[in-house]
Motif scaffolding. Structure first.
Motif, PDB file in Angstrom:
ATOM      1  N   TYR A 133      -0.338  -8.286  -3.596  1.00  0.00           N
ATOM      2  CA  TYR A 133      -1.461  -8.914  -3.216  1.00  0.00           C
ATOM      3  C   TYR A 133      -1.899  -8.263  -1.838  1.00  0.00           C
ATOM      4  O   TYR A 133      -1.189  -7.647  -1.206  1.00  0.00           O
ATOM      5  CB  TYR A 133      -1.664 -10.389  -2.983  1.00  0.00           C
ATOM      6  N   ALA A 134      -3.281  -7.791  -1.730  1.00  0.00           N
ATOM      7  CA  ALA A 134      -3.800  -7.359  -0.495  1.00  0.00           C
ATOM      8  C   ALA A 134      -5.173  -7.780  -0.062  1.00  0.00           C
ATOM      9  O   ALA A 134      -5.872  -8.059  -1.003  1.00  0.00           O
ATOM     10  CB  ALA A 134      -3.346  -5.717  -0.326  1.00  0.00           C
ATOM     11  N   ALA A 298       6.333  -2.539  -5.455  1.00  0.00           N
ATOM     12  CA  ALA A 298       5.466  -1.685  -5.878  1.00  0.00           C
ATOM     13  C   ALA A 298       4.076  -2.012  -6.002  1.00  0.00           C
ATOM     14  O   ALA A 298       3.069  -1.190  -5.858  1.00  0.00           O
ATOM     15  CB  ALA A 298       5.990  -1.040  -7.118  1.00  0.00           C
ATOM     16  N   THR A 299       4.017  -3.381  -6.557  1.00  0.00           N
ATOM     17  CA  THR A 299       2.634  -3.635  -6.592  1.00  0.00           C
ATOM     18  C   THR A 299       1.879  -4.196  -5.446  1.00  0.00           C
ATOM     19  O   THR A 299       0.680  -3.865  -5.102  1.00  0.00           O
ATOM     20  CB  THR A 299       2.494  -5.047  -7.805  1.00  0.00           C
ATOM     21  N   ARG A 300       2.543  -4.346  -4.288  1.00  0.00           N
ATOM     22  CA  ARG A 300       2.045  -4.536  -2.850  1.00  0.00           C
ATOM     23  C   ARG A 300       1.664  -3.280  -2.436  1.00  0.00           C
ATOM     24  O   ARG A 300       0.761  -3.136  -1.881  1.00  0.00           O
ATOM     25  CB  ARG A 300       3.227  -5.129  -2.169  1.00  0.00           C
ATOM     26  N   HIS A 301       2.554  -2.363  -2.712  1.00  0.00           N
ATOM     27  CA  HIS A 301       2.036  -0.819  -2.205  1.00  0.00           C
ATOM     28  C   HIS A 301       0.759  -0.425  -3.135  1.00  0.00           C
ATOM     29  O   HIS A 301      -0.170   0.073  -2.316  1.00  0.00           O
ATOM     30  CB  HIS A 301       3.126   0.333  -2.840  1.00  0.00           C
ATOM     31  N   MET A 306      -5.003   0.117  -2.254  1.00  0.00           N
ATOM     32  CA  MET A 306      -6.434  -0.042  -2.928  1.00  0.00           C
ATOM     33  C   MET A 306      -7.498  -0.559  -1.889  1.00  0.00           C
ATOM     34  O   MET A 306      -8.319  -0.092  -1.943  1.00  0.00           O
ATOM     35  CB  MET A 306      -6.439  -0.799  -4.155  1.00  0.00           C
ATOM     36  N   VAL A 307      -7.017  -1.462  -1.185  1.00  0.00           N
ATOM     37  CA  VAL A 307      -7.916  -2.256  -0.312  1.00  0.00           C
ATOM     38  C   VAL A 307      -8.076  -1.259   0.898  1.00  0.00           C
ATOM     39  O   VAL A 307      -9.365  -1.101   1.427  1.00  0.00           O
ATOM     40  CB  VAL A 307      -7.264  -3.581   0.433  1.00  0.00           C
ATOM     41  N   ALA A 308      -7.247  -0.529   1.215  1.00  0.00           N
ATOM     42  CA  ALA A 308      -7.470   0.330   2.430  1.00  0.00           C
ATOM     43  C   ALA A 308      -8.141   1.578   2.246  1.00  0.00           C
ATOM     44  O   ALA A 308      -8.828   1.946   2.913  1.00  0.00           O
ATOM     45  CB  ALA A 308      -6.082   0.902   2.908  1.00  0.00           C
ATOM     46  N   ALA A 309      -8.177   1.917   0.901  1.00  0.00           N
ATOM     47  CA  ALA A 309      -9.070   2.967   0.482  1.00  0.00           C
ATOM     48  C   ALA A 309     -10.572   2.695   0.149  1.00  0.00           C
ATOM     49  O   ALA A 309     -11.342   3.241  -0.027  1.00  0.00           O
ATOM     50  CB  ALA A 309      -8.642   3.467  -0.970  1.00  0.00           C
ATOM     51  N   GLY A 310     -10.796   1.060   0.586  1.00  0.00           N
ATOM     52  CA  GLY A 310     -12.328   0.573   0.497  1.00  0.00           C
ATOM     53  C   GLY A 310     -12.769   0.264  -1.115  1.00  0.00           C
ATOM     54  O   GLY A 310     -13.875   0.204  -1.419  1.00  0.00           O
ATOM     55  N   LEU A 311     -11.803   0.476  -2.167  1.00  0.00           N
ATOM     56  CA  LEU A 311     -11.954   0.111  -3.448  1.00  0.00           C
ATOM     57  C   LEU A 311     -12.501  -1.472  -3.530  1.00  0.00           C
ATOM     58  O   LEU A 311     -13.295  -1.574  -4.482  1.00  0.00           O
ATOM     59  CB  LEU A 311     -10.727   0.426  -4.078  1.00  0.00           C
ATOM     60  N   CYS A 312     -11.795  -1.966  -2.695  1.00  0.00           N
ATOM     61  CA  CYS A 312     -12.343  -3.638  -2.889  1.00  0.00           C
ATOM     62  C   CYS A 312     -11.736  -4.239  -1.662  1.00  0.00           C
ATOM     63  O   CYS A 312     -11.029  -3.753  -0.615  1.00  0.00           O
ATOM     64  CB  CYS A 312     -11.233  -4.075  -4.042  1.00  0.00           C
ATOM     65  N   VAL A 317      -2.608  -7.408  -8.148  1.00  0.00           N
ATOM     66  CA  VAL A 317      -2.006  -6.461  -9.256  1.00  0.00           C
ATOM     67  C   VAL A 317      -0.679  -6.990  -9.762  1.00  0.00           C
ATOM     68  O   VAL A 317      -0.097  -7.619  -8.958  1.00  0.00           O
ATOM     69  CB  VAL A 317      -1.742  -5.183  -8.384  1.00  0.00           C
ATOM     70  N   GLN A 318      -0.644  -6.941 -10.851  1.00  0.00           N
ATOM     71  CA  GLN A 318       0.470  -7.531 -11.866  1.00  0.00           C
ATOM     72  C   GLN A 318       0.970  -6.404 -12.729  1.00  0.00           C
ATOM     73  O   GLN A 318       0.140  -5.741 -13.341  1.00  0.00           O
ATOM     74  CB  GLN A 318      -0.063  -8.862 -12.752  1.00  0.00           C
ATOM     75  N   VAL A 319       2.169  -6.408 -12.826  1.00  0.00           N
ATOM     76  CA  VAL A 319       3.129  -5.625 -13.741  1.00  0.00           C
ATOM     77  C   VAL A 319       3.969  -6.469 -14.481  1.00  0.00           C
ATOM     78  O   VAL A 319       4.413  -7.518 -13.986  1.00  0.00           O
ATOM     79  CB  VAL A 319       3.791  -4.557 -12.825  1.00  0.00           C
ATOM     80  N   SER A 320       4.393  -6.130 -15.827  1.00  0.00           N
ATOM     81  CA  SER A 320       5.416  -6.704 -16.568  1.00  0.00           C
ATOM     82  C   SER A 320       6.303  -5.673 -17.184  1.00  0.00           C
ATOM     83  O   SER A 320       5.993  -4.633 -17.495  1.00  0.00           O
ATOM     84  CB  SER A 320       4.593  -7.771 -17.435  1.00  0.00           C
ATOM     85  N   TYR A 321       7.498  -6.360 -17.626  1.00  0.00           N
ATOM     86  CA  TYR A 321       8.358  -5.565 -18.235  1.00  0.00           C
ATOM     87  C   TYR A 321       9.346  -6.253 -19.230  1.00  0.00           C
ATOM     88  O   TYR A 321       9.235  -7.505 -19.202  1.00  0.00           O
ATOM     89  CB  TYR A 321       9.550  -4.959 -17.118  1.00  0.00           C
ATOM     90  N   ALA A 322       9.994  -5.367 -20.329  1.00  0.00           N
ATOM     91  CA  ALA A 322      11.109  -5.947 -21.004  1.00  0.00           C
ATOM     92  C   ALA A 322      12.211  -5.487 -20.738  1.00  0.00           C
ATOM     93  O   ALA A 322      12.403  -4.241 -19.971  1.00  0.00           O
ATOM     94  CB  ALA A 322      10.692  -5.758 -22.421  1.00  0.00           C
ATOM     95  N   ILE A 323      13.304  -6.329 -20.620  1.00  0.00           N
ATOM     96  CA  ILE A 323      14.564  -5.738 -20.182  1.00  0.00           C
ATOM     97  C   ILE A 323      15.213  -4.841 -20.908  1.00  0.00           C
ATOM     98  O   ILE A 323      15.028  -4.468 -22.234  1.00  0.00           O
ATOM     99  CB  ILE A 323      15.594  -7.155 -20.255  1.00  0.00           C
TER     100      ILE A 323
END
Length: 425
Positions: A133-134, A298-301, A306-312, A317-323
């Protein structure tokens, strides 16, 4: 209609944070001597006792008792009256080898050592979803209530360690909480309530003690916190703030003697103070093959850039994985209607996917996560911190090793130009 939002923080002497710092100190020491180490280390602290448990795969040997005592000593538990003291507490280690069933999905043999081969071979250490989040309401792109809650306790820690004559009664354990009133358009209007509970030395007169602590918090700590904020936030510090300082009264019995501490119980303090979302996985005590940790960074990054670029103005941001699987199951973006481009959040997510490689090995390499950088994360939040290069020294089996590492790489704004180019900003 205006609304209130609250976040809390805890000091490095809080029992759960003591546990986090021990777990992360062990991570750092293992990585310093064997960067390929796989570690999942949990710590329990209670009256006069530390219990270490977890799974490890490494080629190095550590004196875990010595490391544990150094952490406790640095935090400030150095007096017998605390009933939890660095030199005398018992330390029980139940660390053992990592499960081969888990490791086989993370450490696969590869014929070639090139980036793509390794990135496709290294699967996620577990299933799950991670959030970043940011927001642009602070200079470090963090939610303001949490940022202020951290700042209060950092200043108290600074006073306790470096200017103890100002508040000589302070002990290591403390908590803070900040409630801010926001306008309809989500702009902070004023600080409504500040709560601080701090462990302290025993006083002969409880009433005098409570009055003294409240006066010092309001007259010493809060003005310093205010002065450290950017000028446009100074107006939030009005004379109408409601203060609750040690609202239960005495707080002499604290730390692990007052409350058992466990690794991973302060995950909201560690992240965004309740803003955005959290996938539920703790960070401390886990090497970067565990995506609970690495993918949250990585999602914080991604979110911060995104916010620093002025996109929003703010984004989740969410990411998900399978083991055992390298490619994420999916990437989700929510700009809360603040996007500055004429496409929906789903389309934004697809573009972001093309910019950031979210395979676990790629994250490790991009953010330099196989370095001993984790002790610094274990108190006052993993996000919103200062990116800097430092030298650290580690010792094992009579050998000393100095390493230069880059801290909080996920706070770098190194993808702003790529995002601007991709979205035509």
């Amino acid at each position: 209609m205006p609304y209130l939002f609250t976040s809390e923080s805890v000091s490095e002497g809080h029992p759960d944070k003591v546990a986090d710092q021990i777990s992360d100190a062990l991570i750092d020491n293992f990585l310093a001597f064997d960067p390929s180490s796989k570690v999942a280390c949990e710590t329990l602290v209670t009256t006069g006792q530390v219990v270490l448990a977890g799974e490890i795969k490494t080629d190095t040997y550590l004196d875990v008792q010595k490391i544990t005592r150094e952490v406790i000593r640095k935090i400030g538990y150095t007096k017998s009256e605390y009933m939890f003291e660095a030199n005398s507490c018992g330390i029980f280690s139940a660390l053992h080898d990592q499960s081969a069933d888990i490791n086989q999905g993370v450490d696969r043999e590869v014929a070639n050592d090139d980036f793509e081969t390794r990135a496709n071979a290294q699967g996620a250490g577990d299933q799950g979803m991670m959030f970043g989040y940011a927001t642009n309401e602070t200079d470090n792109y963090m939610p303001l209530p949490l940022d202020l809650a951290h700042a209060i306790l950092r200043e108290m820690s600074n006073i306790r360690n470096n200017e103890s004559q100002l508040m000589p009664y302070l002990r290591p354990d403390a908590k803070s909480q900040v409630t801010i009133e926001y306008s309809d358009d989500h702009q902070p209007i004023r600080i409504d309530t500040i709560v601080v509970s701090t462990q302290h030395d025993d006083f002969a007169d409880d009433e005098t003690m409570l009055k003294k602590i409240k006066e010092d918090i309001i007259n010493i700590v809060i003005p310093r916190v205010k002065a450290a904020q950017k000028a446009e936030l100074h107006g939030l510090f009005t004379d109408n703030i409601t203060y609750y300082i040690n609202p239960t009264g005495k707080f002499v019995i604290g730390g692990p003697h007052g409350d058992t501490g466990l690794t991973g119980r302060k995950i909201i303090v560690d992240t965004y103070g309740g803003k955005g979302a959290h996938g539920g996985g703790a960070f401390s005590g886990k090497d970067p093959s565990k995506v609970d940790r690495s993918a949250a960074y990585a999602t914080r990054h991604i979110a911060k850039n995104m916010v620093a670029a002025g996109l929003c103005d703010q984004v989740l941001v969410q990411v998900s994985y399978a083991i055992g699987v390298a490619q994420p199951c999916g990437l989700y973006v929510n700009t809360y209607g603040t996007a500055k481009v004429d496409i929906n959040d789903g389309e934004i997510a697809r573009k972001i996917e093309s910019i950031f490689d979210m395979r676990p090995y790629a994250i490790e390499q991009r953010l330099k996560l196989r370095n001993p950088i984790y002790s610094e994360t274990a108190a006052y939040g993993h996000m919103g911190r200062k990116n800097e290069v430092v030298k650290k020294t580690f010792g094992s089996n009579g050998h000393s090793k100095e390493v230069e590492v880059e801290l909080f790489t996920w706070e770098k704004l190194d993808f702003v130009d790529k995002i601007k180019e991709a979205f035509g900003l």
